[in-house]
Motif scaffolding. Structure first.
Motif, PDB file in Angstrom:
ATOM      1  N   UNK A   1      50.482  49.750  47.856  1.00 49.63           N
ATOM      2  CA  UNK A   1      49.698  50.510  46.873  1.00 49.63           C
ATOM      3  C   UNK A   1      48.428  49.788  46.430  1.00 49.63           C
ATOM      4  N   UNK A   2      48.303  48.511  46.752  1.00 50.62           N
ATOM      5  CA  UNK A   2      47.083  47.810  46.352  1.00 50.62           C
ATOM      6  C   UNK A   2      45.861  48.343  47.090  1.00 50.62           C
ATOM      7  N   UNK A   3      46.091  49.147  48.099  1.00 51.00           N
ATOM      8  CA  UNK A   3      44.971  49.681  48.868  1.00 51.00           C
ATOM      9  C   UNK A   3      44.003  50.465  47.996  1.00 51.00           C
ATOM     10  N   UNK A   4      44.521  51.052  46.917  1.00 46.32           N
ATOM     11  CA  UNK A   4      43.667  51.893  46.076  1.00 46.32           C
ATOM     12  C   UNK A   4      42.951  51.096  44.994  1.00 46.32           C
ATOM     13  N   UNK A   5      43.315  49.845  44.828  1.00 49.05           N
ATOM     14  CA  UNK A   5      42.716  49.042  43.752  1.00 49.05           C
ATOM     15  C   UNK A   5      41.395  48.412  44.197  1.00 49.05           C
TER      16      UNK A   5
ATOM     17  N   UNK B   1      50.946  50.003  40.052  1.00 50.68           N
ATOM     18  CA  UNK B   1      49.497  49.812  39.862  1.00 50.68           C
ATOM     19  C   UNK B   1      49.217  48.721  38.837  1.00 50.68           C
ATOM     20  N   UNK B   2      49.987  48.703  37.760  1.00 54.79           N
ATOM     21  CA  UNK B   2      49.824  47.653  36.750  1.00 54.79           C
ATOM     22  C   UNK B   2      50.068  46.282  37.383  1.00 54.79           C
ATOM     23  N   UNK B   3      51.137  46.169  38.145  1.00 56.74           N
ATOM     24  CA  UNK B   3      51.450  44.898  38.794  1.00 56.74           C
ATOM     25  C   UNK B   3      50.318  44.466  39.723  1.00 56.74           C
ATOM     26  N   UNK B   4      49.751  45.419  40.441  1.00 56.26           N
ATOM     27  CA  UNK B   4      48.642  45.088  41.348  1.00 56.26           C
ATOM     28  C   UNK B   4      47.480  44.487  40.562  1.00 56.26           C
ATOM     29  N   UNK B   5      47.172  45.095  39.431  1.00 58.26           N
ATOM     30  CA  UNK B   5      46.015  44.623  38.670  1.00 58.26           C
ATOM     31  C   UNK B   5      46.300  43.262  38.053  1.00 58.26           C
ATOM     32  N   UNK B   6      47.500  43.047  37.540  1.00 54.83           N
ATOM     33  CA  UNK B   6      47.844  41.729  37.005  1.00 54.83           C
ATOM     34  C   UNK B   6      47.775  40.686  38.121  1.00 54.83           C
ATOM     35  N   UNK B   7      48.226  41.073  39.296  1.00 54.68           N
ATOM     36  CA  UNK B   7      48.189  40.136  40.416  1.00 54.68           C
ATOM     37  C   UNK B   7      46.751  39.793  40.801  1.00 54.68           C
TER      38      UNK B   7
ATOM     39  N   UNK C   1      36.692  50.300  36.350  1.00 56.44           N
ATOM     40  CA  UNK C   1      36.980  50.118  37.771  1.00 56.44           C
ATOM     41  C   UNK C   1      35.790  50.580  38.597  1.00 56.44           C
ATOM     42  N   UNK C   2      35.410  49.739  39.568  1.00 51.64           N
ATOM     43  CA  UNK C   2      34.286  50.109  40.418  1.00 51.64           C
ATOM     44  C   UNK C   2      33.875  48.916  41.251  1.00 51.64           C
TER      45      UNK C   2
END
Lengths: 287, 287, 287, 287, 287, 287
Positions: free
Chosen positions: B49-53, B270-276, C172-173
């Motif tokens: 899911x990190x693909x979208x971040x 998604x939250x985990x991805x951003x924290x990572x 985000x961007x």
């Protein structure tokens, strides 16, 4: 060897009835619900999932294990017969009050509160009600019914003698309800500001607390029939509960409108468990 | 034409091992979990899911693409054999530390931290641990086990020499754990207040950061084994992370307890991805 | 006896077209969505679930029933043909503007805004846009497309003459987008600070409001294609809307990116309903 | 010590490209989908969840580990640009065919098949297509598009020379499509009866197999964009696949329309994994 | 007035221990599960949801109310300590067998069966096992463990003396397991054919029945850790159970691998309730 | 330009009332439901999701577009007042029958059938009822109520004069209900065997068809209040419907007990749409 039939109670609330000061019961009733039903499943969900919750409260710095609480389970009520459901609630309440215990009722829909208040005003004629909710619940009738989740606090108010109704967190209702409230009761819109003053004012008066969990923001409590954005946070609710430790005569409480199936993450049920832990402790503290 | 086998790494962390300063690995272990298991699925969910971040962080004003990070995937561990799992974690950690790289570990349950700390204290005898969590994790034993997600920080603390343990956001535990904490460590209940002072104090000391994502309120992070209402917001966590830029010697980090299947909206992932993303950038900044 | 075919409109917005000042339509388009699609289902979900929402707003102290609004439903657009979809949006917008009514558009993905703005700048050459979003949407092209949900506000900005673009809540961007914004427009990162000043500045200018609901934190709005942690609360958004009552010439509005299937609790749809109620009232107030 | 970047492939399909006879790739494309999108997520879901599937097939009595298969992952395609997406598919297919390998393509929506068939007919002018689906997919155009998931088999049919199209399980379409089918092709409505005869007839002819997984009943395969009740069971599909072992020249295959997010139980993804295992083995057997 | 603490038992199984011929207990153990855990929650889910199930079986034409069954609830076992868990199961089983009652065990994972069989073979040296499952469960060891859900039936088989193992519905396993089975036991792949012959053969022998609910097709039973497409229908399982009425000496039974959280529709739990009703009746009939 | 308010009808059923032979209405009533409520949401769900269903039936080889059907939407009924709800149903039914049209009613709970039958027996004194259901619905009273979803067919039966009740698929009920059925009516347990004979017998008699969708197996229809494993497949139901084309005088029909929120995959709603398409066509064919 003798084994017992399976007992299922809220976390650590496994006291025998006789020795307990607080009695938990739940009411699987959602007949007048106008949108998403399912609050009838709240009681068993809370019992099952409370297993993961700690019995110690770092908020109250009190421990469920240090108090005697009896959990007698779901009331056995006929589905779809509102009058008979309310009679059963009143009858149980009466028995428990006669034994000088406090009731901690779990809904079901908010109309269940009518069933207990009907008995409480007999024992405490000057009863006051502190009410947390997203909805006014102050209609005179709703969809042709006088007794409904949307009229319940109005009907409770009308039974009070000298005491009054104090509402917090309200953010949804008909225009006429808001106007009536302005004239007759204390109503705090959107948040819990003013709870300190109310607590001071009611310090030694008999107080019944009714928490419609939809007072919480749906971000933390999606599992309810009519979620209303713009609610209070869990911390705000917890602060209000802690503030109510200033009341010297809390005589009973209820917590309503958890609809567990609408929350696949089960977070709403965990929230309800924690609110219930604090309420049980509050009822004990206050003895 | 030659095609490569499919590579799956966390957003932009596709560096080769040799050239990378930070090494990501995940541990599919949840054997001692006492309530809802499933954190074993965190690693693949985060990668997919990190693909979208976005790879740019407007918080740090840093870009993942500007740094070399290698993501080596899930460790290959036997299910249900806790000791062997921990040995594998320690062995990998040792290898990476020997190569003078930092580990960024993804849980799995919190017990995985024991496996890395065991190696970190060898390299950094005066190691300190900054710990974000809803739970104390300070039991001496839990359900008969000495090594468990509920004892892990106590066991880590016992391995420290000179350094100490700093806890933030704690709101659930046994009474005795809270009492122990008061006497022996820094423990901030409910929020992250005091992080500034701790950062100042540890400015030039070696620090390992362990984030149990359940420190977040379940409103924003429902996808975890034991959600605890009353947590910090995402912004509070992000502020704490930004504050930790004041540390000059962050030597490693982990992030644990994402259980992706308990969040049908995928927001927890998604939250985990951003924290990572922020942790990886923090580890790089701090080199 | 004569029965009518079933009418399905947003709560209380059952005015006939001729008598209505505001016209609601929805656009089932999500073709350029880069992650989770499904915003195409927003319109019907909002109509169906608005039945439970009160028509009175205790925020605005206004009542939907006191105003005439016509809801003409989903536009009939071909799936997967972006150019034709945008042409249909423009054509409908033109018709409604010609009749001196305001459009209240429901997305679909954010690119729909391009279709309306194209007409609005013809009628209001000095148009300004107030934009709430998690994402910059300021790319020049995205995955090879010039018209995309990720470029839409840039393309809208390029059509403005004298007016400008005011962004709030952005988190985000791409790095280059943030840099471009710094030079050319007003961009408030992370929150809605500064809305008061913007409202004062644009007091008598024509303003179009576009709300990408993902500006909200995913805790309260998980049901969207690209949820971004760290968003504003519902109360912050509501405050911003109330502040915009200071604008004297709001000429149109849209609300986009609800993806109802990604929220099993339906809370996101309820949030969208309430934002829509306030926007409709704002458009009426402002006539 | 050297660690590798994380490799993520379908169960046991970790062969290097050069040594592999079958090449798996997936296409994250769902642009022309007319109802629920999301098939773009099928590839990563299948790779991640195949970890739990046995590599031995008790149906085929063959073992994935005994064959060399290379899984090159998701193609990198622009979202929302159908023509370019199809060109990329054709280009990859051409490369793989040039290397004398077989393609095993995972959708994505069914239109991806057009991209491969376009190349297959060049290499195998007398190609035949065996097609399992709930839908006819035989429209001439759909919602204004000539190339669409609803027209794809018609367009493929038009490229055939001498070979033909054989459909099984069809139960949804426009009246005109059913009438066209009656005149021009073999079409088995509702089930897979007649597969034996078709296999006998095509025994030594080049055959491409395309399986739209919605041919399965939604009871076993709910996770798809347009579920159609009345489908075949998993056992019927497996029997058909086993029957196709009678074909001597299967030159390629695809499997499309898994939309994993619409199946919270993940069963649809498990079904897709198992069908894929059997197809890969079928392609190998048939070399 | 005296109220009782809340009792929660499987539908109508509220007999006192002393008077009951069949004793239900559940085991919240899923430690060796290799994929999706969560079977630990099966017991409480079955008790709560059985409320909606009729106590009369139109299949058996028997009524739960006509028999005495005691449900003693979840065993209290330490999480993550497999050996101790199995010892507790054995100990309880021994006590119940000593009292000349039959056990009806609910899993948890399939390894629980090892704990009961260990005692049953002491009381019934010539015990036979009839086993329904998707998986062979015949490995010698799995991921380094000798005792695991994947080895359990092999380990049970090794404890038998004279009796044997009869498997039905098997469709997943390692090649070597299938080969071992061919040589040593009766194994019916994919379906329940042959159950009549097995029942005739074992007519007067002591038989223990173990049903891994994943023998059912995931269409009807998605809520399990490792769903395997191609399973038997509910009707086939029910027919097999009815056929087993031909056995004169069924001495005990279990039913395992319900993982209720993986089925948001709750259908899997309803299926488990109904299978349990039939098994309880079968145990009574057979006294 | 004039736009119309949004019309929302079942697929292609957009006829004006006057010109239509069949009239669809839905009843949002689930007050007497004993387990999971929510069937009140069926009507809007069916209308919204029918957009994806083809209007041509390859089963009937008929096309919805070739017939005039008017869909008048949800009846406006008070929640929780069963008597008044039934009166409204009867009144609408009477009006439609007076206009010589047929009613096609969508539930809601099964008790709605009582409201229509009450009128049908006035117009067709020798009415017969063909009834598909998992449940007998033959109690005399249920939880203290005479009119309930569990008594409805008994109460309907008692209103018949000369005609009778024919039940199919029944697999759940109290023992006494099964015994009563054996004596007084035709009841086919578990499946639809015997439908041919019943159709022959009732060939020229007036017949009303009532389909409780829970007659279907929960594998294909989980979205209902009381799912009962062991049901018929979709194909069996479709075969029964096709067989009923042999009836010359079908005078009305209903389809009840879809509870859409209990099926996150939406498959149950799609099933209901398809059954409704076939029923509408059957009512037209039979004019």
């Amino acid at each position: 060897m003798i084994f017992d039939r399976n007992i299922s109670v809220f976390q650590s609330c496994d006291g025998e009835y006789k020795e307990s000061d607080v009695v938990i019961f739940s009411v699987p009733m959602d007949a007048t619900c106008s949108f998403r039903p399912g609050t009838r499943f709240a009681g068993p969900a809370i019992r099952t999932e409370s297993i993961v919750m700690e019995w110690y409260s770092p908020y109250m710095e009190m421990d469920l294990k240090d108090y005697k609480t009896c959990d007698i389970g779901d009331l056995d009520i006929p589905v779809g017969d509102v009058e008979m459901d309310l009679d059963i609630i009143s009858s149980i309440t009466k028995d428990i009050l006669n034994d000088n215990k406090k009731t901690m009722m779990i809904g079901g829909e908010h109309l269940v509160t009518y069933g207990t208040i009907r008995e409480y005003v007999k024992k405490y004629p000057d009863l006051n009600i502190i009410h947390f909710d997203a909805h006014t619940d102050l209609r005179d009738e709703f969809l042709g019914r006088k007794l409904s989740h949307a009229t319940v606090l109005k009907k409770c108010y009308e039974m009070l003698n000298g005491g009054s109704l104090y509402q917090f967190g309200i953010r949804s209702g008909d225009k006429s309800e808001f106007e009536w409230a302005k004239k007759h009761i204390f109503q705090q819109k959107f948040n819990t500001n003013g709870i300190d003053e109310v607590v001071k004012k009611l310090k030694d008066k008999p107080v019944y607390i009714t928490i419609d969990l939809d007072v919480l923001d749906p971000s933390i409590f999606p599992g309810t029939g009519t979620p209303e954005a713009g609610g209070i946070t869990f911390k705000e609710l917890m602060d209000a509960i802690l503030t109510m430790r200033g009341l010297n005569k809390i005589v009973g409480a209820d917590m309503v409108e958890l609809s567990p199936d609408y929350d696949p993450s089960h977070v709403s049920t965990q929230v309800a468990c924690k609110v219930l832990r604090e309420l049980v402790l509050l009822l004990h503290k206050n003895k």
